[in-house]
Design a protein around this motif. Structure first.
Motif, short mmCIF file in Angstrom:
data_model
loop_
_atom_site.label_atom_id
_atom_site.label_comp_id
_atom_site.label_asym_id
_atom_site.label_seq_id
_atom_site.Cartn_x
_atom_site.Cartn_y
_atom_site.Cartn_z
N VAL A 293 4.00 2.24 2.41
CA VAL A 293 5.20 3.36 2.12
C VAL A 293 3.99 4.65 2.26
O VAL A 293 3.11 4.66 1.69
CB VAL A 293 5.89 3.26 0.81
CG1 VAL A 293 6.63 4.47 0.83
CG2 VAL A 293 6.67 1.80 0.92
N ALA A 294 4.63 5.39 3.14
CA ALA A 294 3.51 6.90 3.12
C ALA A 294 4.30 8.08 3.15
O ALA A 294 5.63 7.89 3.58
CB ALA A 294 2.87 6.61 4.55
N CYS B 171 8.67 5.69 5.84
CA CYS B 171 8.07 7.04 5.72
C CYS B 171 9.04 7.52 4.54
O CYS B 171 10.23 7.21 4.66
CB CYS B 171 8.32 7.77 7.00
SG CYS B 171 8.14 9.56 6.81
N ALA B 172 8.40 8.03 3.70
CA ALA B 172 9.32 8.71 2.57
C ALA B 172 9.02 10.25 2.57
O ALA B 172 8.04 10.70 2.51
CB ALA B 172 8.96 8.02 1.29
N VAL B 173 10.22 10.73 2.11
CA VAL B 173 10.33 12.31 2.02
C VAL B 173 10.80 12.75 0.73
O VAL B 173 11.86 11.79 0.21
CB VAL B 173 10.76 13.20 3.23
CG1 VAL B 173 10.08 12.89 4.34
CG2 VAL B 173 12.34 12.94 3.28
N PHE B 174 10.79 13.93 0.08
CA PHE B 174 11.28 14.20 -1.39
C PHE B 174 12.32 15.19 -1.21
O PHE B 174 12.63 15.75 -2.26
CB PHE B 174 10.28 14.31 -2.24
CG PHE B 174 9.09 13.51 -2.26
CD1 PHE B 174 9.40 12.09 -2.59
CD2 PHE B 174 8.00 13.77 -2.15
CE1 PHE B 174 8.67 11.27 -2.72
CE2 PHE B 174 6.90 12.84 -2.17
CZ PHE B 174 7.34 11.29 -2.56
N CYS B 175 12.66 15.72 0.06
CA CYS B 175 13.63 16.64 0.21
C CYS B 175 14.37 16.63 1.58
O CYS B 175 13.82 16.26 2.59
CB CYS B 175 12.96 18.13 0.30
SG CYS B 175 14.06 19.40 0.62
N SER C 197 -1.68 12.36 7.61
CA SER C 197 -1.89 11.17 6.91
C SER C 197 -0.72 10.16 7.16
O SER C 197 -1.11 8.91 7.31
CB SER C 197 -2.00 11.69 5.60
OG SER C 197 -2.24 10.75 4.78
N VAL C 198 0.53 10.48 7.43
CA VAL C 198 1.76 9.58 7.66
C VAL C 198 1.53 8.84 8.81
O VAL C 198 1.73 7.55 8.91
CB VAL C 198 3.04 10.38 7.29
CG1 VAL C 198 3.98 9.25 7.47
CG2 VAL C 198 3.05 10.99 6.06
N LEU D 100 0.64 -1.01 -0.02
CA LEU D 100 0.05 -0.05 0.06
C LEU D 100 0.88 1.17 -0.08
O LEU D 100 1.93 1.37 0.94
CB LEU D 100 -0.96 -0.02 1.22
CG LEU D 100 -1.64 1.26 1.53
CD1 LEU D 100 -2.50 1.36 0.27
CD2 LEU D 100 -2.61 1.43 2.65
N LEU D 101 0.87 2.08 -1.03
CA LEU D 101 1.54 3.57 -1.13
C LEU D 101 0.54 4.56 -0.78
O LEU D 101 -0.57 4.34 -1.22
CB LEU D 101 1.94 3.63 -2.46
CG LEU D 101 2.81 2.41 -2.95
CD1 LEU D 101 3.27 2.57 -4.52
CD2 LEU D 101 3.71 2.06 -2.12
N SER D 102 0.91 5.35 0.18
CA SER D 102 -0.27 6.42 0.78
C SER D 102 0.19 7.67 0.65
O SER D 102 1.52 7.77 1.00
CB SER D 102 -0.57 5.99 2.18
OG SER D 102 -1.06 6.99 2.91
N SER D 103 -0.30 8.71 0.13
CA SER D 103 0.02 10.14 0.13
C SER D 103 -1.10 10.88 0.26
O SER D 103 -2.38 10.59 -0.33
CB SER D 103 0.79 10.53 -0.98
OG SER D 103 1.62 11.85 -0.87
N TYR D 104 -1.18 12.07 0.99
CA TYR D 104 -2.04 13.06 1.04
C TYR D 104 -1.38 14.31 0.78
O TYR D 104 -0.49 14.80 1.64
CB TYR D 104 -2.76 13.22 2.12
CG TYR D 104 -4.11 13.92 2.12
CD1 TYR D 104 -5.33 13.39 1.64
CD2 TYR D 104 -4.10 15.29 2.29
CE1 TYR D 104 -6.38 14.14 1.62
CE2 TYR D 104 -5.46 16.04 2.01
CZ TYR D 104 -6.56 15.42 1.79
OH TYR D 104 -7.53 16.28 1.38
#
Length: 409
Positions: free
Chosen positions: A99-100, A123-127, A106-107, A4-8
């Protein structure tokens, strides 16, 4: 194997998950995505062959609800944690991992779902600026300004624990108690985990190792896009020299005392003053042409990977995805940063010599013209072409293989 991949959040939060999902599917795993039910997100995920599990609310509806309710961030967080948990708990049935990314509440809900099911959570971040490090300070949250005189980054990150606990601790712990999970006294580190994934390109946003957190940099998660450009856009590109692209994504760009339309007008005028044609992306602010001159074309969402290879420069808000796409295409950039991580990407663009960082979020004709002068210089184009060859495109596959390994342990 099912993940399950989750993002808000906005498109910049959803598209990387689509890339990861596509990577997982190519390795024989099943992936589903929980995301806001915006039509553009559904179309994006459908293109990647990924099923969409609608989040508790669309982003636009949630923003409107938040404005009209008058509730503070802690109360809004409580609503989101509970509502997102309900959605994801149902979606995660039969999943082997979660993965959130996206908004913190939401995470937090995704983390709680993983705990109740006893499955791995990432937990994933983009910066890189979003993660604790002595090399940079944390962002300030509304109502939680940094203490006066506190400049040491480690001390500021310690304060960040207190700030996040004040804003989100009650919401997270009240919900955890309601579902039988133990309370946590450090919601930030519990949600981030000790080993988060950083999905940014090492050239654009490198991670420096630290004892504060064991982050794993995978490279940016980029979804390949083979869609042809619309006929009218292709014809516009063929009809003259490369134009300048103007697009601010989900940002409600404006100028002081003005509207998003004023920002579009200033940007168009600044580009025209440089002798270039204009492509204007409507975005969430629904930007529109200011006149009927044939040197400007307004467009909806298109294949940026194909488009940016054919423009003279890209003027944008500094989202991680747009910055990376423009850099990979070798397009010089002008970044007009608005919020959160966007000033970081603006600074990196300037430091790398692949464009200009606009000074602040409010563009004027003079300030934008100066920035365009830098971006359109031949030496900037040459440097952007050079850097383009160093930007990796395999981050999503790196992460997908890591997820397979994590589940199979």
């Amino acid at each position: 194997m099912r993940v399950l991949l989750s993002s808000y959040g906005s498109r910049g939060d959803i598209e990387p998950l689509a890339a990861l999902g596509a990577g997982l599917q190519s390795l024989g795993a099943e992936a589903i995505v929980c995301a806001p039910p915006e039509a553009e997100f559904a179309e994006l995920l459908n293109r990647a062959g990924l099923p969409l599990v609608p989040a508790f609310s669309s982003v636009r509806d949630w923003v409107q609800t938040a404005k009209e309710s008058g509730l503070g961030l802690p109360r809004l967080a409580a609503v989101m944690v509970a509502a997102q948990f309900e959605v994801m708990a149902a979606a995660a049935t039969g999943c082997d991992a979660i993965v959130a990314t996206g908004l913190f509440p939401s995470v937090a809900a995704a983390r709680a779902v993983a705990e109740t099911l006893g499955i791995p959570f990432v937990c994933a971040v983009f910066c890189p600026l979003l993660l604790p490090s002595p090399h940079h300070p944390p962002f300030e949250y509304p109502g939680q300004p940094h203490p006066p005189g506190m400049t040491d980054n480690r001390a500021l990150w310690t304060f960040n624990i207190e700030a996040k606990q004040a804003l989100f601790g009650e919401a997270v712990n009240t919900h955890r108690a309601s579902i039988g999970l133990p309370l946590v006294d450090n919601v930030r580190d519990h949600i981030f985990t000790r080993r988060p994934w950083l999905a940014s390109d090492p050239v654009l946003g490198a991670w420096q190792a630290t004892d504060m957190i064991d982050a794993v940099q995978t490279g940016a998660w980029i979804l390949p896009d083979d869609r042809p450009l619309p006929v009218d856009l292709a014809a516009f590109l063929d009809a003259g020299p490369p134009p300048v692209y103007i697009g601010f994504g989900s940002m409600a760009m404006s100028v002081a005392g003005g509207t998003p339309g004023d920002a579009a007008r200033i940007a168009i005028e600044a580009v025209r003053a440089q002798g270039h044609r204009v492509i204007l992306a409507r975005g969430w602010a629904n930007l529109a042409q200011v006149d009927d001159r044939e040197d400007c074309l307004a467009i909806a969402e298109v294949n940026q990977q194909a488009l940016f290879c054919r423009v003279a420069a890209v003027v944008h808000h500094g989202g991680a995805g747009t910055t990376t796409t423009a850099a990979r295409a070798g397009a010089p950039q002008v970044v007009v940063p608005q919020v959160v991580d966007q000033p970081f990407w603006a600074r990196r663009v300037a430091e790398l010599g692949i464009g200009a960082a606009h000074d602040g979020p409010v563009p004027t004709l003079d300030s934008l013209s100066d920035a365009l002068g830098i971006a359109l210089a031949p030496e900037t184009r040459a440097r952007a072409t050079e850097v383009a060859g160093t930007i990796r495109g395999d981050g999503a596959m790196v992460a997908a293989r890591m997820m397979i390994d994590l589940i199979e342990r």
